[in-house]
Design an enzyme around this catalytic site. Structure first.
Site, PDB file in Angstrom:
ATOM      1  N   HIS A 119      -7.868  -0.262   1.805  1.00 33.27           N
ATOM      2  CA  HIS A 119      -7.621  -1.071   3.001  1.00 33.27           C
ATOM      3  C   HIS A 119      -6.839  -2.342   2.636  1.00 33.27           C
ATOM      4  O   HIS A 119      -5.808  -2.644   3.253  1.00 33.27           O
ATOM      5  CB  HIS A 119      -8.965  -1.439   3.641  1.00 33.27           C
ATOM      6  CG  HIS A 119      -8.861  -2.280   4.869  1.00 33.27           C
ATOM      7  ND1 HIS A 119      -8.955  -1.752   6.139  1.00 33.27           N
ATOM      8  CD2 HIS A 119      -8.670  -3.608   5.039  1.00 33.27           C
ATOM      9  CE1 HIS A 119      -8.826  -2.717   7.027  1.00 33.27           C
ATOM     10  NE2 HIS A 119      -8.651  -3.860   6.384  1.00 33.27           N
ATOM     11  N   GLU A 120      -7.345  -3.074   1.648  1.00 36.75           N
ATOM     12  CA  GLU A 120      -6.663  -4.320   1.264  1.00 36.75           C
ATOM     13  C   GLU A 120      -5.310  -4.047   0.627  1.00 36.75           C
ATOM     14  O   GLU A 120      -4.384  -4.856   0.740  1.00 36.75           O
ATOM     15  CB  GLU A 120      -7.551  -5.137   0.326  1.00 36.75           C
ATOM     16  CG  GLU A 120      -8.902  -5.538   0.917  1.00 36.75           C
ATOM     17  CD  GLU A 120      -8.808  -6.250   2.263  1.00 36.75           C
ATOM     18  OE1 GLU A 120      -7.768  -6.893   2.531  1.00 36.75           O
ATOM     19  OE2 GLU A 120      -9.769  -6.158   3.043  1.00 36.75           O
TER      20      GLU A 120
ATOM     21  N   HIS B 249      -2.727  -4.065   3.333  1.00 41.05           N
ATOM     22  CA  HIS B 249      -2.269  -5.428   3.630  1.00 41.05           C
ATOM     23  C   HIS B 249      -1.292  -5.914   2.563  1.00 41.05           C
ATOM     24  O   HIS B 249      -0.239  -6.477   2.869  1.00 41.05           O
ATOM     25  CB  HIS B 249      -3.471  -6.378   3.668  1.00 41.05           C
ATOM     26  CG  HIS B 249      -4.339  -6.256   4.873  1.00 41.05           C
ATOM     27  ND1 HIS B 249      -3.860  -6.398   6.154  1.00 41.05           N
ATOM     28  CD2 HIS B 249      -5.675  -6.021   4.991  1.00 41.05           C
ATOM     29  CE1 HIS B 249      -4.860  -6.259   7.028  1.00 41.05           C
ATOM     30  NE2 HIS B 249      -5.968  -6.021   6.337  1.00 41.05           N
TER      31      HIS B 249
END
Length: 492
Positions: free
Chosen positions: A257-258, A261
């Site tokens: 997920h990170e 980003h």
């Protein structure tokens, strides 16, 4: 040729952007490696730097440069547009309030971390009340005659309104709730993963996952934090993860997920470095990247087949018989308490709960003293489970201690955008699954880099998504994807 006013404006803005990156690095340090005893000094440092940034962002020369600026192309015009928006917005907020918010939220973060560890909402409530008071004061300065909540939402999703989001979320809720009931009532229920998985193994494999999804560790690093997050842009983009001995998916998918980003920030055209368009355009678009990495790509059957093999190599036999059973375990649906650990069916219900509660807090319909009770009642209604302790309920998220009111709805907006992007990606790259089955995400990440990442803030949020998918985004593709995926998994 760039005119003199634009040149001077952009040079001044570059220094401001650089100082903003420094402040972001202080925040990263605070949540990862800062000594516990440094908290009071850090709060003062953050307040001082916030004051410096506020003075720069409201410098009268900016108004003069803006009045005289003649952008030579769309890149310069967009930078001028964003600088103008920031100048007008920041000028409406007193410097003393900006500094007070920075110092208070720095102290509130430490108070939240302690309260979360002790399951003590009552001890944290006075600090949250102060953060809310200052945030409402800022919203009043920004809103004019408009809604207070929309003034805060603009910080994270420029151009969005709470009325529009409420309509979109209202369309999501019935089909999500219906799917949830069908899934939980299905005869086929995959077992949860069990056993202990070493922290060293989790961190090593999570680093491999980050690299597999395109994270450039030459310009970044991975650390541990209580609440996983990403920080920075350009040449220094950092991510964090966390480990739980019996829940390796928490570590792996927090990392993926990170990484979504981080890859967005790392993929922005380097010509935009330290400019207003040298970062992600909004948190909704940002979240679309983290969610498509995590879910449509990372939790899909092709990629989980590859991950199953890697987990067996790292951890040995962990009780899952084959890749299909592993895929089911990765996507197992349950009414858990924690948003960041929620399955795709429940995740947006977590967000909608927070969206409604924080609007009520900002609009004065809900007091901090009544927040825990309101949270628990809404959670029982939406999830059918009673919250057992504050760290699994109202204290689980860092956002409100940091003053990030208006941030939560961008998570669901990002899921909606990711649904649209996934449909377009599958249309444009029909052989994607074959690559994912080999652990190769590059066809997807290359597609996203070309259509989303490289543009940074050049286009407005909805515009960049619409350009990528060939039409205006809506909730339909996300709902269709969820219903197809979980109907197949649960034999509905």
């Amino acid at each position: 040729m760039t005119d003199t006013a634009c040149a001077e404006l952009f040079a001044f803005q570059r220094e401001t952007e650089a100082l903003g990156q420094v402040m972001g690095r202080l925040g990263w340090d605070q949540e990862t490696v800062m000594p516990e005893g440094a908290g009071e000094q850090r709060a003062e440092e953050m307040a001082a730097l916030a004051g410096v940034l506020h003075r720069r962002k409201t410098d009268p020369r900016i108004g003069e440069w803006l009045a005289a600026a003649s952008p030579s192309d769309m890149v310069e015009a967009r930078q001028v547009e964003l600088i103008r928006h920031g100048f007008e917005k920041t000028s409406r907020v007193p410097e003393a309030l900006t500094a007070a918010l920075a110092g208070t939220t720095s102290r509130a973060h430490r108070a939240w971390a302690k309260a979360r560890a002790a399951d003590d909402f009552a001890g944290f409530a006075p600090m949250l009340d102060e953060v809310l008071r200052l945030t409402r004061e800022r919203a009043e300065a920004l809103a004019g005659n408009g809604p207070l909540y929309d003034a805060l939402l603009d910080d994270y999703e420029p151009g969005a309104t709470s009325v529009e989001l409420e309509s979109m979320f209202g369309a999501l809720r019935p089909r999500l709730v219906a799917l949830r009931e069908r899934v939980l009532g299905a005869e086929r229920q995959p077992p949860a993963l069990s056993g202990d998985f070493s922290e060293a193994g989790q961190l090593a494999l999570s680093a491999e996952l980050a690299r597999a999804f395109g994270y450039d560790t030459h310009h970044g690093r991975i650390d541990k934090a209580v609440h996983p997050f990403s920080s920075g842009s350009g040449l220094d983009v950092r991510i964090t993860t966390r480990t739980v001995p019996h829940e390796p998916f928490n570590c792996f998918y927090s990392t993926v997920h990170e990484t979504g980003h981080a890859c967005y920030e790392q993929g922005i055209d380097r010509a935009y470095l330290l400019t207003p368009i040298g970062q992600g355009v909004s948190m909704g678009v940002h979240e679309s990247q983290s969610r498509i990495y995590e879910n449509q790509l990372g939790r899909g059957r092709p990629f989980t087949g590859w991950l199953y093999g890697r987990m067996r190599e790292v951890f040995g036999d962990f009780g899952v018989t084959d890749a299909d059973a592993f895929y089911a375990a990765v996507n197992r649906v349950s009414s858990g308490y924690i948003r960041t650990e929620a399955d795709e069916v429940h995740y947006n219900l977590h967000v909608l709960l927070r969206f409604d509660l924080e609007r009520d807090l900002i609009d004065g319909r809900l007091a901090v003293a009544d927040l825990q009770e309101a949270w628990n009642a809404r959670f029982k209604k939406d999830f059918g489970v009673a919250v057992d302790r504050p760290s699994n309920g109202v204290l689980q998220d860092v956002h409100w201690s940091a003053g990030l009111f208006g941030y939560f709805p961008t998570y669901t907006l990002g899921n909606v955008y990711a649904g649209c992007l996934n449909a377009a990606l599958r249309r444009d790259v029909p052989d994607l699954d074959a690559a994912l089955a080999e652990g190769d995400t590059s066809p997807a990440t290359d597609w996203l880099r070309e259509r989303i990442h490289r543009h940074g803030g050049l286009y407005r949020p909805r515009e960049v998504i619409a350009r990528a998918v060939g039409g205006e985004p809506d909730e339909g593709p996300l709902l269709d994807y969820l219903e197809a995926k979980f109907s197949g998994l649960y034999g509905l």
